[in-house]
Scaffold this active site. Structure first.
Site, short mmCIF file in Angstrom:
data_model
loop_
_atom_site.label_atom_id
_atom_site.label_comp_id
_atom_site.label_asym_id
_atom_site.label_seq_id
_atom_site.Cartn_x
_atom_site.Cartn_y
_atom_site.Cartn_z
CG PHE A 222 -1.70 -1.33 1.23
CD1 PHE A 222 -2.52 -1.40 0.49
CD2 PHE A 222 -1.51 -2.23 2.24
CE1 PHE A 222 -3.17 -2.27 0.45
CE2 PHE A 222 -2.45 -3.21 2.56
CZ PHE A 222 -3.55 -3.51 1.34
CD GLU A 226 6.61 4.21 -4.28
OE1 GLU A 226 5.54 4.58 -3.50
OE2 GLU A 226 7.71 5.22 -4.69
NE ARG A 304 1.13 10.47 -7.49
CZ ARG A 304 0.39 10.13 -9.29
NH1 ARG A 304 -0.80 10.28 -9.33
NH2 ARG A 304 1.46 9.36 -10.41
CG PHE A 338 2.25 8.96 -3.73
CD1 PHE A 338 3.16 7.59 -3.23
CD2 PHE A 338 3.25 10.20 -4.55
CE1 PHE A 338 4.65 8.19 -3.30
CE2 PHE A 338 5.04 10.16 -4.45
CZ PHE A 338 5.41 9.39 -3.65
CB THR A 433 4.42 12.75 -10.52
OG1 THR A 433 5.71 12.80 -9.14
CG2 THR A 433 2.86 12.97 -9.73
CD GLU A 707 -1.95 5.24 -6.40
OE1 GLU A 707 -0.79 5.19 -7.50
OE2 GLU A 707 -1.08 5.91 -5.57
N1 LUZ Z 1 5.05 7.02 -5.93
C1 LUZ Z 1 6.39 7.29 -5.99
C2 LUZ Z 1 4.72 6.79 -6.51
O1 LUZ Z 1 7.30 7.65 -6.18
N2 LUZ Z 1 6.00 8.13 -7.73
C3 LUZ Z 1 4.46 8.49 -7.46
O2 LUZ Z 1 4.46 9.39 -8.40
C4 LUZ Z 1 3.49 7.56 -7.18
N3 LUZ Z 1 2.39 7.85 -7.51
C5 LUZ Z 1 1.33 7.13 -6.42
C6 LUZ Z 1 1.58 5.82 -6.49
N4 LUZ Z 1 3.36 6.07 -5.75
MO1 MOS Z 2 2.36 3.32 -3.90
S1 MOS Z 2 1.49 5.02 -3.09
O1 MOS Z 2 1.40 3.07 -5.55
O2 MOS Z 2 3.46 2.55 -3.32
#
Ligand code: LUZ
Ligand code: MOS
Length: 754
Positions: A222, A226, A304, A338, A433, A707
């Site tokens: 989620f 990341e 974002r 995000f 982005t 998302e």
């Molecule tokens: N992660 C990211 C994201 O590094 N850049 C993004 O633009 C993004 N957008 C949505 C979810 N995760």
């Molecule tokens: Mo995400 S908020 O697409 O790791």
């Protein structure tokens, strides 16, 4: 088609981090962390912990062999505190012991004194004190200043929105193992294997080629994995690098909740101006983002928020500014949407405030301002809009007028139960982005028996991406799905991956897979021509159901024979393909560009029933028309939409992240942090696909689905607010999510304590 993982999931055979067999000699890690939100370490004595039987080593920041830095966007985040601590839960020391329980005991023996400084937990206070992580960002379209005088109605207000705990089922963790030649293999529960590899390289001082990161699957991310899987992998790898032993750290739920960052809370001020036909002429908004103690992904999340600050509406004059405010909380991070959902929440608040004063429903304003194809977003991209088509289908399928009449009737007949209704259009941009992240690679092998094995940069986290990638290959080769295997995500097979994020994973990795499969198929066609009865170089060749067709006629050549023949002819049966999304670009110096490959649209309606004696509520239904493009897997997409809606509802209703004024997380367990269970889920979720045949850049025209559906959850907030208004029209509209039952009760009776 069902997910290819379901049988193993149901039988408990799927491999997560904790299912990896332990190697003898494995050490178990645990961190000792700061219990003060801001301060200076004045004493750190690890001797008692180090001397405990079963403790192998206790490492502190000065033991780090590389650099003490894990910041992803900005180098502002030490792995372990040196002198200053910036949040409660910041790692100070790493214990490596023979068991988890010994590591736990050892942590209690560490003697650490911290001189406390003043802490900041509120982003507006951080802003006043100049505590910004990056210079503020701005989007400007038209000219709001000169427009106010031509507006017939102007409204101003404030909106607050809280964070959200990711609560992935599998907690964070990593397992590092020594490999000959001083290399290290790291199993990590991460969405970003390359991010982990980079962090490990930095912290250990090794080169990236000496670090192999492998991910079979993760139990949910989620966004929480990341960037924030990096620390645990770096700690384990550091342990392995120093001791030469395997090191595992699998966080307990309690550790995970208090140490990791969450969705960003925001506070915002807005001003909105209308003409006398409900058209929004101007919108000004200032966002104060609570970034926490380090940048993490906050600057990108902030961007974002700006990208989505006008949601699915066209507004000719926009002035949006966003501040990335540094506070003494764990660094907040990516979370499904995000920053987009927060941006969208604020414009919906502005509309909700305006509607009663304009003597209309919020849905009248929403409908009057939907963005149409050719309209420009504040960031310069022209819309290819499905906002109106989704709204139109929504009205065709669901009788909104009747729903409203039923609600009004019900509210007339009931004193202590009130219903509320809210429509929620959404618009979400697909692509990272940050333009450079929009690339992916796929490695496809056909083995001599005709079976296919694929590695991509995609991480399977339950979202079904491996199934979609297998479908792509099955589609190109016309093979049954069980002829395709998807391997673990591994940095030695696929390098320099973007994290599985931004809803773009299936698009990016699917397209790379499509390209690899097409390239192999082209070579196979030449093989067919060489063995079939044809001289025609441009004959039409197809593979259908495991048989080769030539100019639509069935040959007797089977898939397996074709592969054997190709191998015999020394034709390559492998391909490594690279995909980079075409035509995406953005210039931050101008705040303009074309950042998204496309947008996903949709319209939902939510109905709630509020118990006005108790303050609790039920969600009667959520009905949606959702923009699928052309779904390549309706079953998986449905799961994503339903899950997204319920997660969005949780954020808007029962999930309340609570830090006290000392920066200590009080909602630190599932007893104090409530996520929606089956009883809190809507009694009915009805999803109608909007099938669009416009060309798009999605994989097989199947639009990204990860998302966008979360944002249908926003409607729940406004449905509850509308029910409260029916009960007590004298209370000021309250724009402060989430609406926990407690807050609903206070609002119902006009409490000033909100
Ligand atoms: N992660 C990211 C994201 O590094 N850049 C993004 O633009 C993004 N957008 C949505 C979810 N995760
Ligand atoms: Mo995400 S908020 O697409 O790791």
């Amino acid at each position: 088609m069902r997910s290819i993982d379901i049988h193993d999931h149901v039988k408990g055979r799927s491999i997560y981090l904790d299912d990896i067999p332990l190697i003898q000699g494995t050490l178990f890690a645990r961190v000792f962390t700061s219990n003060v939100a801001h301060g200076r370490i004045i004493k750190l004595d690890i001797s008692k912990a180090r001397d405990l039987e079963g403790v192998h080593k206790v490492l502190i920041s000065s033991d780090i062999t590389g650099i003490n830095q894990i910041g992803g966007i900005i180098d502002d985040e030490p792995l372990m505190a040196e002198n200053i601590v910036d949040f409660i839960g910041m790692p100070i020391a790493l214990v490596l012991a023979d068991s988890e329980s010994i590591a736990r005991k050892a942590c209690k023996l560490i003697d650490c004194k911290i001189e406390a400084f003043e802490e900041i937990t509120d982003p507006r206070i951080a802003y006043e004190k100049g505590a910004l992580i990056i210079p503020s960002k701005k989007f400007i379209l038209g000219d709001t200043e000169s427009t106010w005088s031509s507006c017939s109605h102007i409204f101003e207000g404030k909106a607050d929105i809280n964070g959200q705990e990711h609560l992935y089922i599998e907690t964070q963790g990593a397992y590092a193992q020594p490999v000959e030649g001083g290399k290290i293999k790291v199993y990590s529960s991460t969405q970003g294997p390359t991010a982990v590899q980079r962090a490990v390289a930095k912290v250990t001082g090794m080169e990236m080629h000496s670090i192999e990161v492998d991910v079979t699957r993760i139990g949910g991310g989620f966004g929480g994995k990341e960037d924030q899987a990096n620390a645990w992998a770096a700690l384990c790898a550091l342990g392995t690098h120093i001791t030469g032993r395997p090191v595992k750290y699998s966080l307990s739920r309690e550790e995970d909740i208090y140490m990791t960052g969450k969705r960003h809370p925001y506070s915002a001020d807005f001003k909105i101006g209308f003409d006398n036909k409900l058209k929004i002429l101007a919108y000004e908004v200032t966002f104060f983002q609570n970034a926490g103690a380090a940048a993490d992904l906050s600057p990108a999340v902030l961007e974002r928020t700006l990208f989505h600050c006008t949601n699915a509406y066209f507004i000719p004059n926009v002035n949006a500014i966003a501040h990335c405010c540094k506070t003494n909380l764990p660094p907040n991070t990516a979370f499904r949407g995000f920053g987009g959902p927060q941006g969208m929440f604020v414009i919906e608040c502005a509309i909700a405030i305006a509607a009663p004063k304009l003597n209309c429903k919020a849905s009248d304003i929403q409908k009057a301002n939907l963005i149409t194809t050719g309209d420009v977003f504040p960031y310069g991209q022209l819309a290819e809009s499905e906002a109106e088509t989704s709204w139109q289908q929504f009205e065709d399928r669901f009788d909104l007028k009747k729903m409203q009449q039923d609600v009004d009737q019900f509210n007339k007949e009931n004193i202590h139960l009130k219903k509320g209704l809210a429509v929620q259009p959404i618009c979400f941009g697909i692509s990272f982005t940050k333009t450079l992240m929009n690339q992916a690679r796929s490695l496809v092998h056909i083995y001599t028996d005709g079976s296919v094995g694929i590695t991509t940069g995609a991480v399977e986290m339950g979202q079904g991406v491996n199934t979609k990638i297998a479908q792509v290959a099955a589609h190109i080769f016309s093979l049954p799905i069980d002829k395709i295997r998807i391997y673990s995500t591994n940095t030695t097979r696929i390098a320099n991956t973007s994290p599985s994020a931004a809803s773009a994973t299936a698009d990016l990795n699917g397209k790379a897979t499509l390209m690899a499969c097409e390239a192999i198929k082209e070579r196979l066609k030449k093989v067919v021509i060489s063995i079939a009865d044809t001289k025609e170089q441009n004959s039409d060749i197809e593979i259908r159901d495991g048989l080769v067709f030539l100019d639509s006629l069935e040959t007797k050549i089977t898939w397996q024979e074709l592969i054997s023949k190709a191998f015999e002819q020394r034709v390559s049966l492998s391909e490594h393909a690279h995909y980079a999304t075409p035509d995406v670009h953005f210039d931050w110096s101008k705040g303009k560009g074309h950042p998204f490959s496309y947008h996903v649209y949709g319209t939902s309606v939510t109905q709630v029933t509020v118990d006005c004696i108790r303050g609790n509520y039920e969600i009667d239904f959520v009905k949606v028309v959702h923009d699928y493009g052309q779904s390549m897997n309706p079953m998986i997409d449905l799961g994503q939409i339903e899950g997204g809606i319920v997660q969005g509802i949780g954020w808007m209703t029962c999930e309340d992240v609570f830090y006290d004024e000392k920066g200590k997380l009080r909602s630190n367990a599932l007893s104090t942090y409530k996520i929606p269970d089956i009883y809190a889920a809507p009694k009915e979720i009805d999803i109608i696909p909007l099938i669009t045949d416009k060309e798009n850049l999605a994989i097989l025209q199947s639009k990204a689905v990860g998302e966008p559906p979360l944002m249908y959850g926003l409607g729940t907030y406004f449905a509850i607010e509308n029910a409260i208004q029916s009960f007590n029209p004298t209370v000021p509209r309250r724009m402060n999510a989430p609406y926990t039952p407690e807050k609903v009760l206070l609002a119902l009776y006009g409490s000033k304590d909100l």
